[in-house]
Design an enzyme around this catalytic site. Sequence first.
Site, PDB file in Angstrom:
ATOM      1  N   GLU A 199      94.943 157.648  57.682  1.00 38.21           N
ATOM      2  CA  GLU A 199      95.641 157.897  56.417  1.00 38.21           C
ATOM      3  C   GLU A 199      95.991 156.613  55.682  1.00 38.21           C
ATOM      4  O   GLU A 199      96.789 156.627  54.747  1.00 38.21           O
ATOM      5  CB  GLU A 199      96.907 158.716  56.683  1.00 38.21           C
ATOM      6  CG  GLU A 199      96.598 160.120  57.189  1.00 38.21           C
ATOM      7  CD  GLU A 199      97.851 160.937  57.489  1.00 38.21           C
ATOM      8  OE1 GLU A 199      98.968 160.393  57.402  1.00 38.21           O
ATOM      9  OE2 GLU A 199      97.691 162.119  57.832  1.00 38.21           O
ATOM     10  N   GLU A 280     109.642 164.897  61.268  1.00 33.85           N
ATOM     11  CA  GLU A 280     108.688 166.017  61.332  1.00 33.85           C
ATOM     12  C   GLU A 280     108.242 166.243  62.783  1.00 33.85           C
ATOM     13  O   GLU A 280     108.041 165.273  63.524  1.00 33.85           O
ATOM     14  CB  GLU A 280     107.493 165.668  60.440  1.00 33.85           C
ATOM     15  CG  GLU A 280     106.416 166.732  60.359  1.00 33.85           C
ATOM     16  CD  GLU A 280     105.261 166.299  59.438  1.00 33.85           C
ATOM     17  OE1 GLU A 280     105.482 165.511  58.480  1.00 33.85           O
ATOM     18  OE2 GLU A 280     104.125 166.732  59.700  1.00 33.85           O
ATOM     19  N   ASP A 306     105.841 171.338  61.020  1.00 32.63           N
ATOM     20  CA  ASP A 306     104.437 171.352  60.587  1.00 32.63           C
ATOM     21  C   ASP A 306     103.675 172.301  61.520  1.00 32.63           C
ATOM     22  O   ASP A 306     103.429 173.466  61.183  1.00 32.63           O
ATOM     23  CB  ASP A 306     103.897 169.916  60.651  1.00 32.63           C
ATOM     24  CG  ASP A 306     102.410 169.794  60.351  1.00 32.63           C
ATOM     25  OD1 ASP A 306     101.793 170.797  59.984  1.00 32.63           O
ATOM     26  OD2 ASP A 306     101.855 168.678  60.495  1.00 32.63           O
ATOM     27  N   LYS A 331     100.505 173.061  54.107  1.00 32.79           N
ATOM     28  CA  LYS A 331      99.121 172.565  54.032  1.00 32.79           C
ATOM     29  C   LYS A 331      98.264 173.794  53.763  1.00 32.79           C
ATOM     30  O   LYS A 331      98.142 174.660  54.638  1.00 32.79           O
ATOM     31  CB  LYS A 331      98.700 171.934  55.358  1.00 32.79           C
ATOM     32  CG  LYS A 331      99.420 170.616  55.698  1.00 32.79           C
ATOM     33  CD  LYS A 331      99.144 170.221  57.145  1.00 32.79           C
ATOM     34  CE  LYS A 331      99.611 168.801  57.457  1.00 32.79           C
ATOM     35  NZ  LYS A 331      99.656 168.536  58.908  1.00 32.79           N
ATOM     36  N   ARG A 360      95.951 166.184  54.457  1.00 29.92           N
ATOM     37  CA  ARG A 360      95.500 166.144  55.840  1.00 29.92           C
ATOM     38  C   ARG A 360      94.970 164.737  56.120  1.00 29.92           C
ATOM     39  O   ARG A 360      94.665 163.990  55.194  1.00 29.92           O
ATOM     40  CB  ARG A 360      94.375 167.157  56.116  1.00 29.92           C
ATOM     41  CG  ARG A 360      94.682 168.607  55.810  1.00 29.92           C
ATOM     42  CD  ARG A 360      95.921 169.156  56.489  1.00 29.92           C
ATOM     43  NE  ARG A 360      96.003 169.043  57.926  1.00 29.92           N
ATOM     44  CZ  ARG A 360      95.936 170.063  58.786  1.00 29.92           C
ATOM     45  NH1 ARG A 360      95.729 171.279  58.337  1.00 29.92           N
ATOM     46  NH2 ARG A 360      96.086 169.877  60.079  1.00 29.92           N
ATOM     47  N   LYS A 382     103.670 164.787  50.601  1.00 26.45           N
ATOM     48  CA  LYS A 382     103.276 163.834  51.642  1.00 26.45           C
ATOM     49  C   LYS A 382     101.788 163.566  51.470  1.00 26.45           C
ATOM     50  O   LYS A 382     100.961 164.452  51.700  1.00 26.45           O
ATOM     51  CB  LYS A 382     103.563 164.464  53.009  1.00 26.45           C
ATOM     52  CG  LYS A 382     103.345 163.547  54.183  1.00 26.45           C
ATOM     53  CD  LYS A 382     103.523 164.315  55.495  1.00 26.45           C
ATOM     54  CE  LYS A 382     103.443 163.387  56.697  1.00 26.45           C
ATOM     55  NZ  LYS A 382     103.028 164.101  57.910  1.00 26.45           N
TER      56      LYS A 382
HETATM   57  P1  PGA Z   1      96.528 166.124  60.468  1.00 25.11           P
HETATM   58  O1  PGA Z   1      97.919 165.398  60.667  1.00 25.11           O
HETATM   59  O2  PGA Z   1      96.188 166.232  59.041  1.00 25.11           O
HETATM   60  O3  PGA Z   1      95.631 165.220  61.251  1.00 25.11           O
HETATM   61  O4  PGA Z   1      96.683 167.471  61.130  1.00 25.11           O
HETATM   62  C1  PGA Z   1      98.877 165.257  59.725  1.00 25.11           C
HETATM   63  C2  PGA Z   1     100.197 165.682  60.263  1.00 25.11           C
HETATM   64  O5  PGA Z   1     100.365 165.948  61.475  1.00 25.11           O
HETATM   65  O6  PGA Z   1     101.126 165.794  59.471  1.00 25.11           O
HETATM   66 ZN    ZN Z   2     102.616 166.540  61.013  1.00 23.42          ZN
END
Ligand code: PGA
Ligand code: ZN
Length: 414
Positions: A199, A280, A306, A331, A360, A382
């Site tokens: 990220e 989180e 999450d 998400k 993601r 986020k």
């Molecule tokens: P992911 O992780 O997009 O790899 O699932 C992001 C998160 O856990 O917030």
């Molecule tokens: Zn997360």
Amino acid sequence: METQIKDLKARIVFNSRGEKAFEVDVIVGESVGRASAPAGASTGGGEAVPFPPSGPEGAVEAFKAYSNKFIGFDACDIEGLAELLHQIDPSPSFTNIGGAAAFAITVAAVDAASKALKVPMFKLIGGDKVYAHPYPLGNVLGGGKHAGEGSPDIQEFLSIPVGSRRVYDAIYANILVHKDVRRLIEKLDKTFAGGKGDEGAWAPNLNDLNALEVVSTAVNNVSDKIGFKVKMGIDFASGSLFDPKTGVYNYSRRGVKLTKEEQINFVLSIIDKYSPAYIEDPLFEDDFEGFATLTKASKNTLIVGDDIFVTNSSLLLKGAEIGAGNGVILKVNQVGPLGDAIGFAKVAKANKYTIVVSHRSGESVDPHLAHIALGVSSEIMKSGVVGGERIAKLNELIRIDELYGPLKMMKVIK
Ligand code: PGA
Ligand code: ZN
């Protein structure tokens, strides 16, 4: 103006991690709406599966067989599109057509309608209401499943500029924190070569305790420099730490194993020492009761779920009954269709949860996340800090502010 879907096409492209991603074009009038699905690495057990067992290619084949059902459908009817997708694939986690297709079809449809009507996407999602910007929350230092060996066990150390009053300043504050974090890492590790995780967060050879010190120092430095409060956030992504066989949280890099009670105490000690605005997934996804204990014990820190809720309204209602968490990650691709995610946001609002619309780790360069965040009145977005696929969402907030604002900032725990 008619917003009927005239045609739609699917293809495989690639996401920011270089994985295959499902992309859809939806044609409305002369306008082409487009969206490609993001992908997670630390996924929750209850998420929609991205692809059928036949993989991305199989998802495109399946699409060819059902996509004509969308022709003539109103691209603005976000709920209707979700219903139609559930009729096409009644399995609980989109195992027949893949959640990536459900995501891409529904987001591309609203994009097409937005272009055809010349109305910004966020207004098609949110309707007639007062809009305010979410606070940008960005990963500045990371480890876990998003980075390599030697990086911290905790997945994400984040920055959130809770005191800023303009979205441009807020975004810039996170960028300054990201820069300062690099400077501070280099002071601790002369060999740091500037490596980053998925990220765009720095992925240094530091343990969690050093990382906490670095990010806490950086947010304080930037707060002093910029004249408003910037705070730290942490995503434990506990699903990646928790070992279901032994029932303990395994911090392998530090060589520490924590029981549930010790994990709760570790989180509370971090809250006590650093006053983060945001935590989180401090516990693994089945521990609703542990989430409730932590939420009760932490007044000025958001406890955000999450993997525990996976953008699923029934799981959120189960959590709300016992006060598990006071914030939710949203998400869209965890659930599939945009309409389902909007339904989840309504349940979150009704139960007074703070909404965090999230990217993601494997992302597209689409800007749509910014519109979804505004459309569902999320308090936080986020979406990382740097890197083209992250900046695409942040720059869109700046454009929206200029074209349709200035907009105030949402209210969030300070
Ligand atoms: P992911 O992780 O997009 O790899 O699932 C992001 C998160 O856990 O917030
Ligand atoms: Zn997360």
